[in-house]
Scaffold this motif. Sequence first.
Motif, mmCIF file in Angstrom:
data_model
loop_
_atom_site.group_PDB
_atom_site.id
_atom_site.type_symbol
_atom_site.label_atom_id
_atom_site.label_comp_id
_atom_site.label_asym_id
_atom_site.label_seq_id
_atom_site.Cartn_x
_atom_site.Cartn_y
_atom_site.Cartn_z
ATOM 1 N N MET A 1 0.855 -1.548 -0.196
ATOM 2 C CA MET A 1 -0.101 -0.174 -0.086
ATOM 3 C C MET A 1 0.809 1.518 0.009
ATOM 4 N N ILE A 2 0.661 2.195 -0.828
ATOM 5 C CA ILE A 2 1.595 3.376 -1.000
ATOM 6 C C ILE A 2 0.591 4.545 -0.010
ATOM 7 N N ILE A 3 0.576 5.230 0.236
ATOM 8 C CA ILE A 3 -0.351 6.332 1.242
ATOM 9 C C ILE A 3 -0.184 7.892 0.985
ATOM 10 N N ASP A 4 -0.844 8.512 0.556
ATOM 11 C CA ASP A 4 -0.685 9.855 -0.052
ATOM 12 C C ASP A 4 -1.264 10.576 1.152
ATOM 13 N N CYS A 5 -0.520 10.961 1.996
ATOM 14 C CA CYS A 5 -1.021 11.922 3.188
ATOM 15 C C CYS A 5 -0.980 13.465 2.350
ATOM 16 N N PRO A 6 -1.529 13.674 3.693
ATOM 17 C CA PRO A 6 -2.135 15.248 3.379
ATOM 18 C C PRO A 6 -0.462 16.117 4.065
ATOM 19 N N PRO A 7 -0.795 17.263 3.212
ATOM 20 C CA PRO A 7 0.347 18.420 3.696
ATOM 21 C C PRO A 7 0.359 18.489 5.044
ATOM 22 N N GLY A 8 1.538 19.118 5.635
ATOM 23 C CA GLY A 8 1.688 19.420 7.376
ATOM 24 C C GLY A 8 2.173 18.123 8.009
ATOM 25 N N SER A 9 2.097 18.713 9.100
ATOM 26 C CA SER A 9 1.934 17.424 10.158
ATOM 27 C C SER A 9 0.659 17.193 11.488
ATOM 28 N N ALA A 10 -0.476 17.739 11.053
ATOM 29 C CA ALA A 10 -1.259 17.366 12.060
ATOM 30 C C ALA A 10 -2.978 16.512 12.070
ATOM 31 N N CYS A 11 -3.617 16.422 12.747
ATOM 32 C CA CYS A 11 -4.248 15.098 12.611
ATOM 33 C C CYS A 11 -4.518 14.141 11.352
ATOM 34 N N THR A 12 -4.469 14.770 10.745
ATOM 35 C CA THR A 12 -4.919 14.402 9.281
ATOM 36 C C THR A 12 -4.055 13.522 8.846
ATOM 37 N N VAL A 13 -2.888 13.744 9.058
ATOM 38 C CA VAL A 13 -1.600 12.927 9.194
ATOM 39 C C VAL A 13 -1.267 11.965 9.725
ATOM 40 N N MET A 14 -1.711 12.831 11.649
ATOM 41 C CA MET A 14 -1.290 11.731 12.478
ATOM 42 C C MET A 14 -2.199 10.069 12.155
ATOM 43 N N GLU A 15 -3.151 10.540 11.422
ATOM 44 C CA GLU A 15 -3.900 9.675 11.210
ATOM 45 C C GLU A 15 -3.324 8.387 9.879
ATOM 46 N N SER A 16 -3.437 9.388 8.955
ATOM 47 C CA SER A 16 -2.520 8.996 7.647
ATOM 48 C C SER A 16 -1.703 7.740 7.903
ATOM 49 N N ILE A 17 -0.813 7.580 8.602
ATOM 50 C CA ILE A 17 0.862 7.742 8.946
ATOM 51 C C ILE A 17 0.438 6.644 10.095
ATOM 52 N N LYS A 18 -0.609 6.249 11.173
ATOM 53 C CA LYS A 18 -0.570 5.556 12.369
ATOM 54 C C LYS A 18 -0.527 4.276 11.604
ATOM 55 N N GLU A 19 -1.014 3.555 11.235
ATOM 56 C CA GLU A 19 -0.463 2.442 11.140
ATOM 57 C C GLU A 19 0.604 1.615 9.502
ATOM 58 N N ALA A 20 1.306 2.836 9.168
ATOM 59 C CA ALA A 20 2.627 2.612 8.268
ATOM 60 C C ALA A 20 2.973 1.916 8.980
ATOM 61 N N ASP A 21 4.237 0.803 7.490
ATOM 62 C CA ASP A 21 5.425 0.615 8.899
ATOM 63 C C ASP A 21 6.243 1.343 7.926
ATOM 64 N N TYR A 22 6.545 1.897 7.547
ATOM 65 C CA TYR A 22 7.401 2.625 7.213
ATOM 66 C C TYR A 22 7.266 3.987 6.411
ATOM 67 N N CYS A 23 8.153 5.220 6.711
ATOM 68 C CA CYS A 23 7.728 6.426 5.535
ATOM 69 C C CYS A 23 8.538 7.259 4.945
ATOM 70 N N ILE A 24 7.908 7.951 4.299
ATOM 71 C CA ILE A 24 9.028 8.386 2.969
ATOM 72 C C ILE A 24 8.550 10.170 3.763
ATOM 73 N N LEU A 25 9.585 10.733 4.190
ATOM 74 C CA LEU A 25 9.523 12.558 3.247
ATOM 75 C C LEU A 25 9.791 12.931 2.313
ATOM 76 N N VAL A 26 9.403 13.790 1.870
ATOM 77 C CA VAL A 26 9.701 14.546 0.239
ATOM 78 C C VAL A 26 10.024 15.713 0.991
ATOM 79 N N ALA A 27 11.211 15.837 0.295
ATOM 80 C CA ALA A 27 12.304 17.889 0.225
ATOM 81 C C ALA A 27 11.796 18.838 -0.411
ATOM 82 N N GLU A 28 11.403 19.223 -0.048
ATOM 83 C CA GLU A 28 12.109 20.382 -1.322
ATOM 84 C C GLU A 28 13.554 21.932 -0.763
ATOM 85 N N PRO A 29 14.740 21.424 -1.647
ATOM 86 C CA PRO A 29 15.706 22.010 -1.901
ATOM 87 C C PRO A 29 16.392 23.611 -1.665
#
Lengths: 123, 285
Positions: free
Chosen positions: B160-188
Amino acid sequence: MKIVIPVDNNSMDTTVCISFGRAPYFLIYETETEEKSFINNSAAASQGGAGIKAAQSIVDSGAEAIITPRCGENAAEVIKAAGIIMYRTINNSIQDNLQALKEGRLTLLDEIHAGFHQRGGNS
Amino acid sequence: MRIAVLSGKGGTGKTFISVNLAATAPASVYIDCDVEEPNGHLFYKPQNVVSERIAVKIPQVDSALCKGCRTCVNFCKFNALAYAVNKVIVFDEVCHSCGGCQLLCPQKAIAEKEKEIGRIERGLSGNVRVVTGMLNVGEASGVPVIKKLLHNSRLEKEDMIIDCPPGSACTVMESIKEADYCILVAEPTIFGVHNLNMVYELVKLFQKPFGVVLNKYLEEDNPAEVFCQKNQINILEKIPFDMELGTLNSNGQIAVRADSKYKSLFQDLWCTVRKEACDETASHT
């Protein structure tokens, strides 16, 4: 008549608070006896629904009128349901507003904003 | 395996990475948790879409039974209830649907009514099952939709690939809760680093294994790369700043399906992520 004004501090030399739901105190003023008291606005620290909670404590205080610079729609719904009259402040001076009320110079507050909901702002 | 893709701000490339990664995997489920503005489906253009309504429960007070004790008003931490002139007023948009008021009402005067707040759409696009959460405009929180999106995630057999909402608020926490691994995307950019730091703090708090993808990578000073080196964060991949990629993306095309060059780039990323995630799982057992 018992009226309520959102204020910045709990003394008579304070000013009208620009925010309704998150005002630190409410001045309660009895027009007949000129008696004054302050209540702590416990809603000021709420994460959400501050306007609703603040309006609730004003309804509970038995106020018949409010003088405020502005009011959000949720708070207004509670205040209107309780039949409390809402006046618009003329400036941020407590005395000026009380005087204007006495002379019947205050107008009703009829523009209700949608609520700032953590967006803040003083506009 | 459940892989969540997140970033501290919008426009960093979460959807780009998620969509291409899911399209690279042999068989996968792409779940768009960015319910306020889901756009993964614009790339996949899924077929045979089935829609499901999502509703929450809102209290409904029977004023004939209510005795005005205010147990409900005093209980509600969100101030969704008020009491004026012998009547309870309910503010639907403030209610978090916890059901506490109904449970506590001594008069049993509170029932629940359903309120539709959004929908979930499921469809197919080649090797990818596309699942999209959509929150209705004006609703306060996407959390109930995300909960529903991920409800049966433990039962999924495919990756499963979970495309999270932006930011770090409740909706993001809910989205990563069950994740086994997180990819953080960063801009330069400096701003990108600030946002990266927010999600970095979040995944540490949730004790999730994670790595960073440096997107829009240029051969010059990269504040996000410096941040990763300083904090000893694993860099999974550098995706070059590339006009061609930008064009494909803005035309709603999936890069790995359009060009074999990008296919091999994402295959590398896919292998890296799988390996990282497996190592982490192994070291935790």
